[in-house]
Motif scaffolding. Structure first.
Motif, PDB file in Angstrom:
ATOM      1  N   VAL A   3      72.685  26.776  12.182  1.00  0.00           N
ATOM      2  CA  VAL A   3      72.470  26.588  13.805  1.00  0.00           C
ATOM      3  C   VAL A   3      71.184  27.352  14.318  1.00  0.00           C
ATOM      4  O   VAL A   3      70.500  26.764  15.060  1.00  0.00           O
ATOM      5  CB  VAL A   3      73.834  27.236  14.495  1.00  0.00           C
ATOM      6  CG1 VAL A   3      73.294  27.081  15.972  1.00  0.00           C
ATOM      7  CG2 VAL A   3      74.989  26.427  13.886  1.00  0.00           C
ATOM      8  N   VAL A  23      78.486  21.040  16.964  1.00  0.00           N
ATOM      9  CA  VAL A  23      79.225  21.305  15.704  1.00  0.00           C
ATOM     10  C   VAL A  23      80.715  20.808  15.736  1.00  0.00           C
ATOM     11  O   VAL A  23      81.245  20.810  16.790  1.00  0.00           O
ATOM     12  CB  VAL A  23      79.374  22.994  15.739  1.00  0.00           C
ATOM     13  CG1 VAL A  23      80.117  23.273  14.396  1.00  0.00           C
ATOM     14  CG2 VAL A  23      77.955  23.425  15.704  1.00  0.00           C
ATOM     15  N   ILE A  35      82.338  20.543   7.831  1.00  0.00           N
ATOM     16  CA  ILE A  35      81.846  21.059   9.100  1.00  0.00           C
ATOM     17  C   ILE A  35      80.381  20.448   9.212  1.00  0.00           C
ATOM     18  O   ILE A  35      79.552  20.568   8.415  1.00  0.00           O
ATOM     19  CB  ILE A  35      81.725  22.449   8.903  1.00  0.00           C
ATOM     20  CG1 ILE A  35      83.060  23.158   8.760  1.00  0.00           C
ATOM     21  CG2 ILE A  35      80.857  23.113  10.081  1.00  0.00           C
ATOM     22  CD1 ILE A  35      82.872  24.713   8.117  1.00  0.00           C
ATOM     23  N   ARG A  36      79.860  19.941  10.407  1.00  0.00           N
ATOM     24  CA  ARG A  36      78.749  18.804  10.575  1.00  0.00           C
ATOM     25  C   ARG A  36      78.127  19.713  11.954  1.00  0.00           C
ATOM     26  O   ARG A  36      78.683  19.879  12.814  1.00  0.00           O
ATOM     27  CB  ARG A  36      79.357  17.545  10.892  1.00  0.00           C
ATOM     28  CG  ARG A  36      78.243  16.698  10.999  1.00  0.00           C
ATOM     29  CD  ARG A  36      78.521  15.235  11.191  1.00  0.00           C
ATOM     30  NE  ARG A  36      79.127  14.550  10.055  1.00  0.00           N
ATOM     31  CZ  ARG A  36      80.275  14.537   9.805  1.00  0.00           C
ATOM     32  NH1 ARG A  36      81.336  14.381  10.716  1.00  0.00           N
ATOM     33  NH2 ARG A  36      81.034  14.042   8.486  1.00  0.00           N
ATOM     34  N   ILE A  37      76.935  20.088  11.583  1.00  0.00           N
ATOM     35  CA  ILE A  37      76.086  20.453  12.781  1.00  0.00           C
ATOM     36  C   ILE A  37      74.839  19.558  12.813  1.00  0.00           C
ATOM     37  O   ILE A  37      74.045  19.158  11.894  1.00  0.00           O
ATOM     38  CB  ILE A  37      75.267  21.867  12.221  1.00  0.00           C
ATOM     39  CG1 ILE A  37      76.417  23.057  12.025  1.00  0.00           C
ATOM     40  CG2 ILE A  37      74.428  22.464  13.250  1.00  0.00           C
ATOM     41  CD1 ILE A  37      76.714  23.090  10.388  1.00  0.00           C
TER      42      ILE A  37
END
Length: 109
Positions: A3, A23, A35-37
């Motif tokens: 991030v 997120v 987990i996708r950012i």
């Protein structure tokens, strides 16, 4: 670190009026979590071109080392992937980082 990189390297150089980081967590079939950012910043390719010498973040290097250490000592596995989010906008394609966690299917694991 992921991030932070989206903020520091992706969005800071973006010409987007509305800068976004999202997120999300997605569970698949009880054995996999993603987990996708994602951001709508300048994208990986543009960011690498902007940083002289192909600089890689110390935070990302440490994260990759932690993932290697985890994978070496656990039956579960973690994978880290990066991709461009939107190839239709070459100035601000954005980036997607995915942390993929796969649980072992072995009995007792």
């Amino acid at each position: 670190p992921i991030v932070e990189n989206a903020l520091r390297h992706g969005l800071s150089g973006s010409s987007q009026a509305l800068k976004k980081i999202e997120v999300t967590v997605e569970y698949l079939s009880g054995t996999t979590a993603i987990i996708r950012i994602s951001d709508n910043g300048i994208g990986i390719s543009n960011s690498m071109q902007a940083s002289a010498g192909g600089h890689q973040s110390v935070g990302l290097q440490l994260t990759q080392q932690r993932i290697r250490n985890f994978n070496d000592t656990h039956t579960e596995k973690i994978e880290l992937k990066f991709s461009e989010a939107n190839s239709a906008d070459p100035r601000n394609p954005g980036t997607i980082a995915e942390i993929i966690y796969r649980k072992s299917l072995k009995e007792g694991a």
